[in-house]
Scaffold this active site. Structure first.
Site, mmCIF file in Angstrom:
data_model
loop_
_atom_site.group_PDB
_atom_site.id
_atom_site.type_symbol
_atom_site.label_atom_id
_atom_site.label_comp_id
_atom_site.label_asym_id
_atom_site.label_seq_id
_atom_site.Cartn_x
_atom_site.Cartn_y
_atom_site.Cartn_z
ATOM 1 C CB CYS A 185 1.312 -8.209 -5.173
ATOM 2 S SG CYS A 185 -0.417 -7.800 -5.635
ATOM 3 N N GLY A 199 2.094 -4.216 -0.555
ATOM 4 C CA GLY A 199 0.618 -4.274 -0.570
ATOM 5 C C GLY A 199 -0.113 -4.590 0.841
ATOM 6 C CG ASN A 213 4.619 -8.596 -7.706
ATOM 7 O OD1 ASN A 213 5.985 -8.459 -7.625
ATOM 8 N ND2 ASN A 213 3.690 -7.664 -7.774
ATOM 9 N N GLY A 214 2.190 -8.787 -10.314
ATOM 10 C CA GLY A 214 2.189 -7.972 -11.466
ATOM 11 C C GLY A 214 0.895 -7.951 -12.092
ATOM 12 C CB CYS A 266 9.510 -2.569 -12.840
ATOM 13 S SG CYS A 266 8.702 -1.030 -12.349
ATOM 14 C CE1 TYR A 312 6.240 5.162 -2.625
ATOM 15 C CE2 TYR A 312 5.301 3.276 -3.855
ATOM 16 C CZ TYR A 312 5.333 4.436 -2.989
ATOM 17 O OH TYR A 312 4.315 4.348 -2.136
ATOM 18 C CB SER A 345 9.078 6.402 -0.322
ATOM 19 O OG SER A 345 8.189 7.798 -0.462
ATOM 20 C CG ASP A 397 9.148 8.330 -3.999
ATOM 21 O OD1 ASP A 397 8.474 7.846 -4.896
ATOM 22 O OD2 ASP A 397 8.746 8.767 -2.874
ATOM 23 C CB CYS A 401 2.206 1.567 -14.817
ATOM 24 S SG CYS A 401 2.987 -0.023 -14.770
ATOM 25 C CB CYS A 458 5.287 5.033 -16.090
ATOM 26 S SG CYS A 458 6.753 4.535 -15.268
#
Ligand code: AMP
Ligand code: SF4
Length: 455
Positions: free
Chosen positions: A2, A28, A102-103, A236, A242, A283, A346, A382, A436
């Site tokens: 987000c 988003g 966000n998260g 992250c 990406y 991307s 990516d 994730c 991940c």
């Protein structure tokens, strides 16, 4: 994934927030919202879809006051509905309060069950609401302490913005999973997920909000409080691969430079003779530029991307093969026919996009296809707010690289190594979340859920 944006102390706060959200739209597209405050009252506008579809001139005039926060949502926790759009607002003993998050929280369900048993009534299915309940219940004196108290109970990734009648407060989780930075515009402060949103309003980037830090904007000043002494970082790394826009600075470094390095490193690890390098736009564009520079193979535009696809499109009854990919990308036959090409993407999540695009390239008459991925194989889910699905849906969790190569239908396939990925960032491996890729989760609940290792 987000995006959040906030403005403190500006007579045009809502308009600036609107522009900030516009620049964060890539984070988003499901819903967006702005809440502003004139010191006594909140003004709110939330809607489904993209920023340009939701807000009109009248809305922005209605959103009065010198403080605002905004949010663009990509649903990862909670269902797709206007009810889950943010900022999410409540009234509590301290007055009006709203949150933009966000998260993703890893222990939200457990906390929610407990809160519900104790009598809390939830309005949404979003994990962010748990934070509001926790802080409303906190016995601490002031709002900053209440927020700190609530945040010590949650696990997971959160970059947050709160708006109160007269304040804006920003906070970042102790590991720093998601980015959050502070900018200045004359006497106003701005806070954003990414610095590209500062550029659009000519604000100056000052610094990142530190992991485990709460920053409160009140009485014209900025005040910092540390709520965690955790020294372990887990930025992250996918932001560099990406999510983030290449014109942003994330974790204090240029996304463009790092993404280009990913492409260079990929070429070092898996160079192959070819006539041209193409990217899956947009991307993988920057990584492809890096790959081409390192390998000395010319970069060409191999796909044209249609940027104007609405949220809904109508598929004709007569079945069109790879319709979903075709509506978005079209190969440039002139660049590709009879050529030996390197195709950079990516990441591969489920493998469906790659498979369709490769089929389109073959149809355009390409002679040889060498697929290069500027990230390692995604083998684990994730839990931190990114839409990488269950393990059963991740192609690299279930197939070897050779099996994926055959499934996608390319001559050769190479992924970037984990060490190469970290090296390209110029940062320390210990400072990143790489879960991940390597199944090492920094916290207990995701480790348990994924049978993961600690790191
Ligand atoms: P897939 O078809 O599932 O393999 O998707 C791979 C494509 O999705 C790649 O081209 C990426 O650019 C893009 N991608 C990677 N991660 C995500 C994500 N979390 N959400 C949306 N798209 C993604
Ligand atoms: Fe980012 Fe992957 Fe960690 Fe999720 S698991 S926070 S996508 S590095």
């Amino acid at each position: 994934m987000c995006g959040i944006f906030g403005v403190y102390n500006n007579s045009e706060s809502a308009k600036l927030t609107y522009l900030g959200l516009y620049a964060l739209q890539h984070r988003g597209q499901e819903s967006a919202g702005i809440i502003s405050s004139n010191g006594k009252k909140f003004f709110s506008k939330l809607g489904m879809g993209q920023v340009s579809e939701i807000f009109n001139k009248d809305d922005l005039n209605y959103l009065r006051g010198s403080n605002s926060i905004g949010h663009v949502r990509y649903s990862t926790a909670g269902s797709t509905s206007l009810l889950n759009a943010q900022p999410l607002s409540i009234k509590f003993v301290g007055g009006n309060l709203a949150i933009a998050h966000n998260g993703n929280l890893c222990n939200a369900k457990k906390l929610r069950d407990k809160l519900e048993k104790e009598g809390s009534i939830f309005q949404t299915s979003s994990d962010s609401e748990v934070i509001l309940h926790l802080l409303a219940k906190s016995k601490k004196k002031n709002i900053e302490e209440k927020i700190a108290d609530a945040l010590t109970k949650v696990e997971g990734a959160y970059s947050l913005l709160f708006i109160l009648d007269k304040k804006i407060i920003a906070a970042r989780d102790p590991y720093g999973f998601r980015p959050l930075c502070i900018g200045k515009l004359k006497k106003s402060y701005v806070v954003s997920s990414e610095t590209c949103a500062f550029d659009i309003i000519s604000a100056e980037y000052i610094r990142d909000i530190e992991p485990g830090e709460i920053v409160s904007f009140h009485n014209g000043k900025m005040r910092s409080i540390k709520f965690s002494q955790n020294k372990k970082r887990a930025y992250c790394i996918f932001e560099y691969i990406y999510f983030a826009r290449p014109d942003s600075k994330v974790y204090g470094k240029s996304v463009y430079s790092i993404r280009k390095n990913l492409g260079k490193q990929l070429a070092k690890e898996s160079d192959v003779g070819a006539d041209c390098v193409i990217s899956v736009p947009d991307s993988a564009n920057v990584a492809a530029v890096g790959y081409a520079e390192q390998s000395k193979i010319p970069f060409q535009i191999g796909f044209i991307r249609n940027h104007y696809i609405g949220r809904t499109f109508i598929e004709p009854k007569q079945e069109i093969r790879d319709f979903g990919a075709k509506i978005k990308y079209n190969p440039v036959t002139e660049t590709l026919k009879g050529k030996k090409i390197v195709v950079i993407d990516d990441s591969i999540v489920r493998g469906t996009t790659s498979r369709k695009l490769i089929r389109m390239l073959k149809h355009a008459g390409v002679k040889e296809i060498h697929h290069r991925i500027s990230s390692p194989p995604i083998k684990c889910p994730c839990f931190y707010g990114i839409d990488t699905p269950r393990k059963s849906e991740l192609i690299a969790a279930n197939k070897s690289v050779e099996e994926i190569r055959k499934y996608i239908g390319v001559n050769t396939l190479h992924y970037l190594s984990i060490d190469g990925l970290v090296k390209a960032t110029g940062m320390k491996k210990e400072d990143f979340c790489l879960a991940c890729f390597n199944n090492c989760y920094p916290e207990k609940s995701p480790r348990k859920a994924s049978n993961g290792k600690s790191c």
